[in-house]
Write an enzyme that holds these catalytic residues in place. Structure first.
Site, PDB file in Angstrom:
ATOM      1  N   HIS A 119      -8.203  -4.811  -0.583  1.00 55.53           N
ATOM      2  CA  HIS A 119      -7.043  -4.122  -0.032  1.00 55.53           C
ATOM      3  C   HIS A 119      -6.741  -4.661   1.372  1.00 55.53           C
ATOM      4  CE1 HIS A 119      -4.176  -0.844  -0.313  1.00 55.53           C
ATOM      5  NE2 HIS A 119      -4.403  -0.595   0.962  1.00 55.53           N
ATOM      6  N   SER A 159       0.826  -1.201   0.000  1.00 60.16           N
ATOM      7  CA  SER A 159       0.000   0.000   0.000  1.00 60.16           C
ATOM      8  C   SER A 159       0.865   1.257   0.000  1.00 60.16           C
ATOM      9  CB  SER A 159      -0.970  -0.045   1.187  1.00 60.16           C
ATOM     10  OG  SER A 159      -1.997   0.903   1.044  1.00 60.16           O
ATOM     11  N   ASP A 202     -10.236  -3.399  -5.324  1.00 57.81           N
ATOM     12  CA  ASP A 202      -9.386  -2.372  -4.713  1.00 57.81           C
ATOM     13  C   ASP A 202      -9.272  -1.199  -5.684  1.00 57.81           C
ATOM     14  OD1 ASP A 202      -7.393  -0.825  -3.530  1.00 57.81           O
ATOM     15  OD2 ASP A 202      -5.971  -2.476  -3.305  1.00 57.81           O
TER      16      ASP A 202
END
Length: 306
Positions: free
Chosen positions: A276, A154, A246
């Site tokens: 995610h 991320s 996502d």
């Protein structure tokens, strides 16, 4: 105007994972205070923490006397290459503890020492502070003349890719591989998965916009937004994993395609049932377990002694 569709996976285990996450970290968490967001996130991470692999040792240290790092050494080390893990959390949450078990298991699978970094967080420390901390640790590790594999999820994927771009541009040698898990790389927020998965469970497009606004990175900086780089040629061999559900999905797709078009070595995976932050579901979801196994295999290959 077509409104975005709320889409969710069908794998029962990942749906249970989402329920557990929501019980700790509400869907509208970004509307709470920074302190509250961190408290919720720390509780979520603690819930998913696991015992370290047998024989794993850890040691906390400071780089340059100010940047906290944690060093992991598995019972069996088979390579001199060091893994450098940069955690996610939107540049706002996360710590050395938030990804503790993930780091330990990755190090054990690769048979490599791993260093994770507790970079400064926004909004107290806006761009380029998080990147600057990570770059200082990278320089520290490269100074030992050991090969490095950059790994990040991320926001950590953003920082890892940005380090690779900066290292290339500055002529720094020694990065043997780059592994990005559902990375945020600077997509346009209005097309592709940002529109299709705008209301995806676990992370929404408005959440991504919030994190960008908090970080305050220049929109045209290719280190802050690696998709803005004029060329992706000359970057290390890469593994890019995205989650289908996502909004960040197409950032990873575009980055992997750019690497391939530039003649780079790239492995790309799209996890069809994942959301995610699926790394935390690796012990409860078959899809997440397979995704983590693929990540471990790629990192182990990058880390293997030449």
């Amino acid at each position: 105007m077509q409104h975005p569709v709320h889409r969710v996976p069908t794998e029962p285990a990942i749906l249970r994972f989402l329920e557990v996450c929501a019980s700790f970290y509400p869907d509208d968490a970004v509307s709470a205070s920074i302190g509250q967001q961190r408290q919720w996130y720390d509780a979520l991470c603690a819930h998913f923490d696991r015992p370290l692999p047998d024989g794993m040792t850890t040691e906390d240290d400071l780089v340059e006397g100010r940047i906290p790092v944690r060093r992991y050494r598995p019972a069996k080390v088979t390579t001199a290459t060091v893994l450098f893990y940069i955690h996610g959390g939107g540049f706002v949450v996360g710590s050395l503890d938030s990804h503790h078990a993930i780091c330990a298991e990755l190090a054990a699978h690769a048979g490599a020492e791993l260093v994770s970094v507790d970079y400064r967080l926004a909004p107290e420390n806006v761009w380029p502070a998080p990147h600057g901390d990570c770059f200082a640790v990278l320089q520290h590790l490269l100074a030992d003349k050991r090969r490095i594999v950059l790994v990040g999820d991320s926001a950590g994927g953003n920082l890892s890719a940005g380090l690779a771009v900066r290292a290339r541009d500055q002529g720094l040698d020694g990065i043997a591989g780059l592994a990005l898990i559902y990375p945020a790389l600077g997509g346009d927020l209005i097309s592709g998965s940002y529109a299709e998965m705008a209301n995806a469970p676990g992370l929404t497009t408005s959440d991504v916009a919030y994190y960008r606004a908090v970080l305050q990175a220049p929109a045209d900086d290719p280190v802050a937004h690696p998709l803005r780089a004029s060329s992706l040629a000359g970057l290390p061999p890469a593994f890019v994993s995205v989650a289908h559900f996502d909004p960040l999905r197409d950032d990873g797709r575009a980055f992997a395609a750019g690497l391939a078009q530039a003649g780079g070595e790239v492995w790309f995976r799209e996890e069809p049932q994942m959301v995610h932050a699926w790394l935390r579901a690796r012990h409860m979801s078959e899809g997440a377990r397979a995704g983590f196994a693929a990540l471990c295999a790629a990192v182990a290959r990058f880390a293997a002694s030449p």
